[in-house]
Design a protein around this motif. Structure first.
Motif, PDB file in Angstrom:
ATOM      1  N   TRP A   7       0.852  -1.187   0.000  1.00 59.81           N
ATOM      2  CA  TRP A   7       0.000   0.000   0.000  1.00 59.81           C
ATOM      3  C   TRP A   7       0.887   1.236   0.000  1.00 59.81           C
ATOM      4  O   TRP A   7       1.824   1.354   0.788  1.00 59.81           O
ATOM      5  CB  TRP A   7      -0.887   0.019   1.237  1.00 59.81           C
ATOM      6  CG  TRP A   7      -1.856  -1.121   1.334  1.00 59.81           C
ATOM      7  CD1 TRP A   7      -2.180  -2.022   0.369  1.00 59.81           C
ATOM      8  CD2 TRP A   7      -2.615  -1.483   2.480  1.00 59.81           C
ATOM      9  NE1 TRP A   7      -3.108  -2.916   0.836  1.00 59.81           N
ATOM     10  CE2 TRP A   7      -3.392  -2.612   2.133  1.00 59.81           C
ATOM     11  CE3 TRP A   7      -2.724  -0.972   3.770  1.00 59.81           C
ATOM     12  CZ2 TRP A   7      -4.252  -3.235   3.033  1.00 59.81           C
ATOM     13  CZ3 TRP A   7      -3.584  -1.582   4.669  1.00 59.81           C
ATOM     14  CH2 TRP A   7      -4.347  -2.692   4.301  1.00 59.81           C
ATOM     15  N   SER A   8       0.566   2.185  -0.846  1.00 57.16           N
ATOM     16  CA  SER A   8       1.363   3.410  -0.900  1.00 57.16           C
ATOM     17  C   SER A   8       0.537   4.541  -1.469  1.00 57.16           C
ATOM     18  O   SER A   8      -0.532   4.319  -2.056  1.00 57.16           O
ATOM     19  CB  SER A   8       2.617   3.199  -1.760  1.00 57.16           C
ATOM     20  OG  SER A   8       2.252   2.907  -3.100  1.00 57.16           O
ATOM     21  N   LEU A   9       1.040   5.746  -1.300  1.00 54.33           N
ATOM     22  CA  LEU A   9       0.409   6.920  -1.883  1.00 54.33           C
ATOM     23  C   LEU A   9       0.785   7.001  -3.363  1.00 54.33           C
ATOM     24  O   LEU A   9       1.776   6.400  -3.794  1.00 54.33           O
ATOM     25  CB  LEU A   9       0.865   8.180  -1.149  1.00 54.33           C
ATOM     26  CG  LEU A   9       0.469   8.273   0.323  1.00 54.33           C
ATOM     27  CD1 LEU A   9       1.064   9.531   0.947  1.00 54.33           C
ATOM     28  CD2 LEU A   9      -1.047   8.266   0.487  1.00 54.33           C
ATOM     29  N   PRO A  10       0.011   7.735  -4.147  1.00 51.56           N
ATOM     30  CA  PRO A  10       0.343   7.874  -5.574  1.00 51.56           C
ATOM     31  C   PRO A  10       1.721   8.487  -5.779  1.00 51.56           C
ATOM     32  O   PRO A  10       2.166   9.322  -4.994  1.00 51.56           O
ATOM     33  CB  PRO A  10      -0.752   8.807  -6.099  1.00 51.56           C
ATOM     34  CG  PRO A  10      -1.877   8.668  -5.127  1.00 51.56           C
ATOM     35  CD  PRO A  10      -1.236   8.434  -3.797  1.00 51.56           C
ATOM     36  N   VAL A  11       2.395   8.049  -6.815  1.00 48.96           N
ATOM     37  CA  VAL A  11       3.720   8.560  -7.160  1.00 48.96           C
ATOM     38  C   VAL A  11       3.659   9.158  -8.555  1.00 48.96           C
ATOM     39  O   VAL A  11       3.075   8.564  -9.472  1.00 48.96           O
ATOM     40  CB  VAL A  11       4.775   7.418  -7.130  1.00 48.96           C
ATOM     41  CG1 VAL A  11       6.138   7.944  -7.587  1.00 48.96           C
ATOM     42  CG2 VAL A  11       4.861   6.824  -5.734  1.00 48.96           C
ATOM     43  N   ALA A  12       4.236  10.339  -8.713  1.00 49.42           N
ATOM     44  CA  ALA A  12       4.260  10.989 -10.027  1.00 49.42           C
ATOM     45  C   ALA A  12       5.095  10.168 -10.999  1.00 49.42           C
ATOM     46  O   ALA A  12       6.172   9.679 -10.653  1.00 49.42           O
ATOM     47  CB  ALA A  12       4.831  12.400  -9.907  1.00 49.42           C
ATOM     48  N   ARG A  13       4.594   9.998 -12.204  1.00 45.94           N
ATOM     49  CA  ARG A  13       5.300   9.236 -13.234  1.00 45.94           C
ATOM     50  C   ARG A  13       5.840  10.195 -14.299  1.00 45.94           C
ATOM     51  O   ARG A  13       5.069  10.781 -15.060  1.00 45.94           O
ATOM     52  CB  ARG A  13       4.350   8.227 -13.896  1.00 45.94           C
ATOM     53  CG  ARG A  13       3.710   7.249 -12.925  1.00 45.94           C
ATOM     54  CD  ARG A  13       4.754   6.334 -12.302  1.00 45.94           C
ATOM     55  NE  ARG A  13       4.141   5.377 -11.389  1.00 45.94           N
ATOM     56  CZ  ARG A  13       4.824   4.539 -10.619  1.00 45.94           C
ATOM     57  NH1 ARG A  13       6.149   4.559 -10.661  1.00 45.94           N
ATOM     58  NH2 ARG A  13       4.199   3.688  -9.822  1.00 45.94           N
ATOM     59  N   PRO A  14       7.162  10.361 -14.357  1.00 48.71           N
ATOM     60  CA  PRO A  14       7.718  11.263 -15.382  1.00 48.71           C
ATOM     61  C   PRO A  14       7.360  10.783 -16.779  1.00 48.71           C
ATOM     62  O   PRO A  14       7.242   9.582 -17.029  1.00 48.71           O
ATOM     63  CB  PRO A  14       9.235  11.165 -15.146  1.00 48.71           C
ATOM     64  CG  PRO A  14       9.370  10.665 -13.741  1.00 48.71           C
ATOM     65  CD  PRO A  14       8.182   9.778 -13.497  1.00 48.71           C
ATOM     66  N   ASP A  15       7.187  11.724 -17.665  1.00 50.33           N
ATOM     67  CA  ASP A  15       6.883  11.400 -19.055  1.00 50.33           C
ATOM     68  C   ASP A  15       8.101  10.748 -19.696  1.00 50.33           C
ATOM     69  O   ASP A  15       9.187  11.318 -19.772  1.00 50.33           O
ATOM     70  CB  ASP A  15       6.525  12.688 -19.815  1.00 50.33           C
ATOM     71  CG  ASP A  15       6.024  12.409 -21.215  1.00 50.33           C
ATOM     72  OD1 ASP A  15       6.154  11.251 -21.674  1.00 50.33           O
ATOM     73  OD2 ASP A  15       5.509  13.338 -21.843  1.00 50.33           O
ATOM     74  N   ASP A  16       7.933   9.499 -20.154  1.00 44.79           N
ATOM     75  CA  ASP A  16       9.049   8.777 -20.756  1.00 44.79           C
ATOM     76  C   ASP A  16       9.579   9.465 -22.010  1.00 44.79           C
ATOM     77  O   ASP A  16      10.727   9.261 -22.419  1.00 44.79           O
ATOM     78  CB  ASP A  16       8.618   7.334 -21.119  1.00 44.79           C
ATOM     79  CG  ASP A  16       8.354   6.506 -19.874  1.00 44.79           C
ATOM     80  OD1 ASP A  16       8.899   6.857 -18.826  1.00 44.79           O
ATOM     81  OD2 ASP A  16       7.595   5.519 -19.998  1.00 44.79           O
ATOM     82  N   GLY A  17       8.731  10.258 -22.647  1.00 40.57           N
ATOM     83  CA  GLY A  17       9.157  10.913 -23.867  1.00 40.57           C
ATOM     84  C   GLY A  17       9.930  12.189 -23.643  1.00 40.57           C
ATOM     85  O   GLY A  17      10.333  12.861 -24.587  1.00 40.57           O
ATOM     86  N   GLY A  18      10.142  12.545 -22.354  1.00 42.74           N
ATOM     87  CA  GLY A  18      10.868  13.777 -22.057  1.00 42.74           C
ATOM     88  C   GLY A  18       9.934  14.962 -22.001  1.00 42.74           C
ATOM     89  O   GLY A  18       8.739  14.882 -22.224  1.00 42.74           O
ATOM     90  N   ASP A  19      10.494  16.107 -21.702  1.00 41.90           N
ATOM     91  CA  ASP A  19       9.705  17.334 -21.582  1.00 41.90           C
ATOM     92  C   ASP A  19       9.228  17.788 -22.965  1.00 41.90           C
ATOM     93  O   ASP A  19       9.963  17.749 -23.943  1.00 41.90           O
ATOM     94  CB  ASP A  19      10.540  18.454 -20.944  1.00 41.90           C
ATOM     95  CG  ASP A  19      10.905  18.119 -19.517  1.00 41.90           C
ATOM     96  OD1 ASP A  19      11.928  18.636 -19.044  1.00 41.90           O
ATOM     97  OD2 ASP A  19      10.140  17.350 -18.883  1.00 41.90           O
ATOM     98  N   ARG A  20       7.985  18.203 -23.000  1.00 37.69           N
ATOM     99  CA  ARG A  20       7.452  18.746 -24.247  1.00 37.69           C
ATOM    100  C   ARG A  20       7.416  20.258 -24.165  1.00 37.69           C
ATOM    101  O   ARG A  20       7.089  20.862 -23.134  1.00 37.69           O
ATOM    102  CB  ARG A  20       6.014  18.224 -24.479  1.00 37.69           C
ATOM    103  CG  ARG A  20       5.982  16.718 -24.813  1.00 37.69           C
ATOM    104  CD  ARG A  20       4.581  16.326 -25.263  1.00 37.69           C
ATOM    105  NE  ARG A  20       4.542  14.937 -25.702  1.00 37.69           N
ATOM    106  CZ  ARG A  20       4.266  13.908 -24.928  1.00 37.69           C
ATOM    107  NH1 ARG A  20       4.051  14.110 -23.643  1.00 37.69           N
ATOM    108  NH2 ARG A  20       4.239  12.674 -25.393  1.00 37.69           N
ATOM    109  N   GLN A  21       7.777  20.876 -25.229  1.00 40.81           N
ATOM    110  CA  GLN A  21       7.777  22.344 -25.265  1.00 40.81           C
ATOM    111  C   GLN A  21       6.350  22.849 -25.481  1.00 40.81           C
ATOM    112  O   GLN A  21       5.593  22.238 -26.202  1.00 40.81           O
ATOM    113  CB  GLN A  21       8.678  22.831 -26.420  1.00 40.81           C
ATOM    114  CG  GLN A  21      10.129  22.422 -26.251  1.00 40.81           C
ATOM    115  CD  GLN A  21      10.761  23.004 -24.995  1.00 40.81           C
ATOM    116  OE1 GLN A  21      10.398  24.154 -24.640  1.00 40.81           O
ATOM    117  NE2 GLN A  21      11.647  22.293 -24.346  1.00 40.81           N
TER     118      GLN A  21
END
Length: 209
Positions: free
Chosen positions: A195-209
């Motif tokens: 059991w855990s709190l939600p974790v942010a998932r970084p965008d695998d495609g990198g930052d979008r402009q």
């Protein structure tokens, strides 16, 4: 101090010291390093609590029992670390016990010093998580409280039980024991079932402009 409250504090000290010493052995610290880590893990949360509420000097720095228990736990773990490691998830088990005992005791002591309920809950949580944070920083790893399953939340729940009991005028050891059970139970079940709190998932495609 109430004998039951003192027992909670000392048992929590020993449990946290075991978890700190076990981490020290795993990171191949020498005997002194293991003892330092055991003492820091066992006492930092309580020292932070006492400083915030003005209970000075902190109990861990004037009562020899805290140092003695921490060193005993460190020596036992250093000498018999193979047997300790054979226990199922020894660090997590002892850490959960220390977390529950310190969170409950911290909230109770905060109320005794006149803190408002909200502050008592937060200080109970701080008492529980402080030692683990210092332990992890000293061995250069991300503190468990920032990534583990329901760690700070479990401490907060245990402290909340104590504060709610006072608000309802339900004083006595039963309220404290209930807080310990809730906190330990939540942490244990979180470890067992993930059991855990939600974790942010970084965008695998990198930052979008």
């Amino acid at each position: 101090m109430d004998v039951f409250l003192l027992a909670l504090d000392l048992i929590g000290t020993f449990a946290f010291a075991i978890s700190g010493a076990t981490i020290g052995v795993r990171h191949r610290l020498d005997l002194f390093g293991v003892l330092v880590l055991a003492f820091a893990t066992a006492t930092f949360g309580g020292i932070a609590r006492d400083v915030v509420i003005g209970s000075l000097p902190p109990a861990a720095l004037v009562n020899w029992n805290y140092l003695a228990l921490s060193c005993l736990a460190g020596l036992v773990t250093f000498r018999w670390h193979v047997q300790v490691e054979r226990l199922r998830n020894p660090v997590q088990l002892f850490d959960a016990a220390g977390l529950a005992l310190f969170a409950v005791y911290g909230a109770e002591k905060a109320l005794a010093y006149g803190l408002a309920p909200f502050g008592a809950v937060l200080l109970g949580m701080l008492s529980g998580i402080g030692g683990g944070i210092v332990r992890d920083i000293l061995v250069n790893r991300t503190p468990v409280v920032l990534q583990a399953e329901l760690y700070a939340v479990a401490a907060m729940a245990g402290a909340l039980i104590v504060v709610a009991g006072h608000a309802l005028e339900l004083h006595g050891h039963a309220v404290l024991f209930s807080g310990v059970l809730v906190c330990f139970g939540l942490r244990f079940m979180a470890i067992r079932h993930g059991w855990s709190l939600p974790v942010a998932r970084p965008d695998d495609g990198g930052d979008r402009q």
